[in-house]
Design an enzyme around this catalytic site. Structure first.
Site, mmCIF file in Angstrom:
data_model
loop_
_atom_site.group_PDB
_atom_site.id
_atom_site.type_symbol
_atom_site.label_atom_id
_atom_site.label_comp_id
_atom_site.label_asym_id
_atom_site.label_seq_id
_atom_site.Cartn_x
_atom_site.Cartn_y
_atom_site.Cartn_z
ATOM 1 N N HIS A 198 3.619 15.838 -16.095
ATOM 2 C CA HIS A 198 4.613 16.314 -17.064
ATOM 3 C C HIS A 198 5.539 17.279 -16.319
ATOM 4 O O HIS A 198 5.076 18.035 -15.451
ATOM 5 C CB HIS A 198 3.957 17.117 -18.197
ATOM 6 C CG HIS A 198 3.484 16.316 -19.363
ATOM 7 N ND1 HIS A 198 2.335 16.635 -20.062
ATOM 8 C CD2 HIS A 198 4.009 15.229 -19.994
ATOM 9 C CE1 HIS A 198 2.169 15.775 -21.063
ATOM 10 N NE2 HIS A 198 3.165 14.915 -21.049
ATOM 11 N N CYS A 294 2.321 24.432 -22.204
ATOM 12 C CA CYS A 294 2.153 23.268 -23.093
ATOM 13 C C CYS A 294 1.233 23.555 -24.270
ATOM 14 O O CYS A 294 1.018 22.678 -25.100
ATOM 15 C CB CYS A 294 1.695 22.045 -22.296
ATOM 16 S SG CYS A 294 0.183 22.281 -21.404
HETATM 17 N N1 ARG Z 1 -5.011 16.261 -21.846
HETATM 18 C C1 ARG Z 1 -3.629 16.317 -22.202
HETATM 19 C C2 ARG Z 1 -2.946 15.019 -21.796
HETATM 20 O O1 ARG Z 1 -3.291 14.472 -20.775
HETATM 21 C C3 ARG Z 1 -2.981 17.511 -21.554
HETATM 22 C C4 ARG Z 1 -1.532 17.688 -21.880
HETATM 23 C C5 ARG Z 1 -0.948 18.911 -21.245
HETATM 24 N N2 ARG Z 1 0.431 19.002 -21.533
HETATM 25 C C6 ARG Z 1 1.416 19.335 -20.680
HETATM 26 N N3 ARG Z 1 2.637 19.312 -21.137
HETATM 27 N N4 ARG Z 1 1.194 19.613 -19.456
HETATM 28 O O2 ARG Z 1 -2.085 14.512 -22.481
#
Ligand code: ARG
Length: 301
Positions: A198, A294
């Site tokens: 991300h 997040c």
């Molecule tokens: N376990 C979640 C996923 O893989 C974590 C999301 C974390 N979000 C972020 N924007 N970094 O979707």
């Protein structure tokens, strides 16, 4: 291609921060408690070693401390109840992107999540936005293209500009809709390293002029764009970026940075930029690939 999308420095043609209109900073954050938080299916490399390994009492305490850190920084926190069965809903950044249009209208663009286990999160967020004066705009659920909200679409502090990351969770084709929805230009950045799946794991604006990044997360054209637009670019060490998700820090009003504790080099950069640094422990959430940024959604208006 929309005139509002920039994919390489060749597209910029005179676009710079100076000619980018100002925009009001967020008015607060929306958080979701980790009542049903777990690490189940492996959706990113962080999760691989941690299936079934969450200490829920510790996670709840860490979440309360993070909420208190935002409040302590002067940031109002709204809370959306967690839906049973949605183990990743605590990562409130992902299922939508909230913002304003130039006329002041508050809009929430609802995500189309890549993983089926996260798709139902959007229902509760839609209802919350409708009850709180936002116009809800929808991406196409179940379509081929996915969008993961403010995990991959990051507002530039104080400017009408969005940075859009793609490569793992969000499809680049979605940024036309993001630009149109918020009547805001989008600078697209390609993510090339699966640990930084991300944009908010490797790109952290500290002030309108300064950004903290993990350079190896981006392709060359994207790095050029970042270096062209931000007057000051500071970089995170690999250890801080990977083990402590240092670039997933959140900065409130260019004044207070909230960051995973132990990310000492990144925290040092922040202090050198004049920010007050508040360290929190989000270690239970790092097991799932997320940290401070997040675990909240910026709210506006
Ligand atoms: N376990 C979640 C996923 O893989 C974590 C999301 C974390 N979000 C972020 N924007 N970094 O979707």
């Amino acid at each position: 291609m929309s005139a509002n999308l920039y994919r390489s420095i060749g597209d910029l043609k005179g676009f710079s921060l100076k000619n980018c209109p100002p925009m009001a900073e967020p008015s607060g954050v929306l958080m979701c408690p980790p009542d049903h938080f777990q690490v189940l299916a492996v959706k990113n490399p962080y999760m691989a070693r941690h299936v079934g390994d969450v200490n829920i009492d510790k996670a709840k305490k860490q979440w309360e401390d993070l909420k208190a850190a935002f409040e302590g920084a002067g940031c109002p926190v709204s809370v959306i109840p967690a839906t049973p069965g949605l183990e990743d809903m605590v990562f409130a950044a992902n299922s939508s992107l909230a913002g304003t249009r130039p006329d002041g209208e508050k809009v929430a663009l609802i995500s189309s999540m890549r993983h089926s286990s996260r798709r139902k999160e959007t229902e509760a967020f839609e209802a919350w936005y409708e009850a709180h004066g936002y116009r809800v705009a929808r991406t196409k659920p179940g379509g081929h293209e996915t969008f993961e909200g403010s995990g991959d679409a990051v507002w530039h502090p104080g400017k009408r500009l969005i940075w859009g990351g793609h490569g793992f969770r969000t499809d680049p084709g979605m940024f036309e809709q993001v630009a149109d929805t918020f009547k805001t230009p989008v600078i697209q950045l390609k993510l090339v390293n699966e640990r930084f799946y991300h944009l908010d794991t490797c790109f952290c604006p500290l002030t309108p002029e300064t950004v903290l990044i993990y350079p190896a997360a981006f392709d060359a054209a994207s790095l050029e764009l970042i270096l062209k637009i931000f007057p000051i670019v500071v970089t995170s060490s690999e250890a801080d970026a990977v083990s402590r998700l240092a670039c997933n820090a959140a900065v409130w009003r260019s004044k207070t940075a909230i960051i995973q504790k132990g990310a000492n080099a990144a925290a040092g950069h922040m202090r050198a930029m004049g920010l007050e640094v508040v360290e929190v422990d989000t270690s239970e959430f790092v097991k799932s690939g997320g940290s401070v940024y997040c675990m909240k959604q910026y709210l506006f208006g």
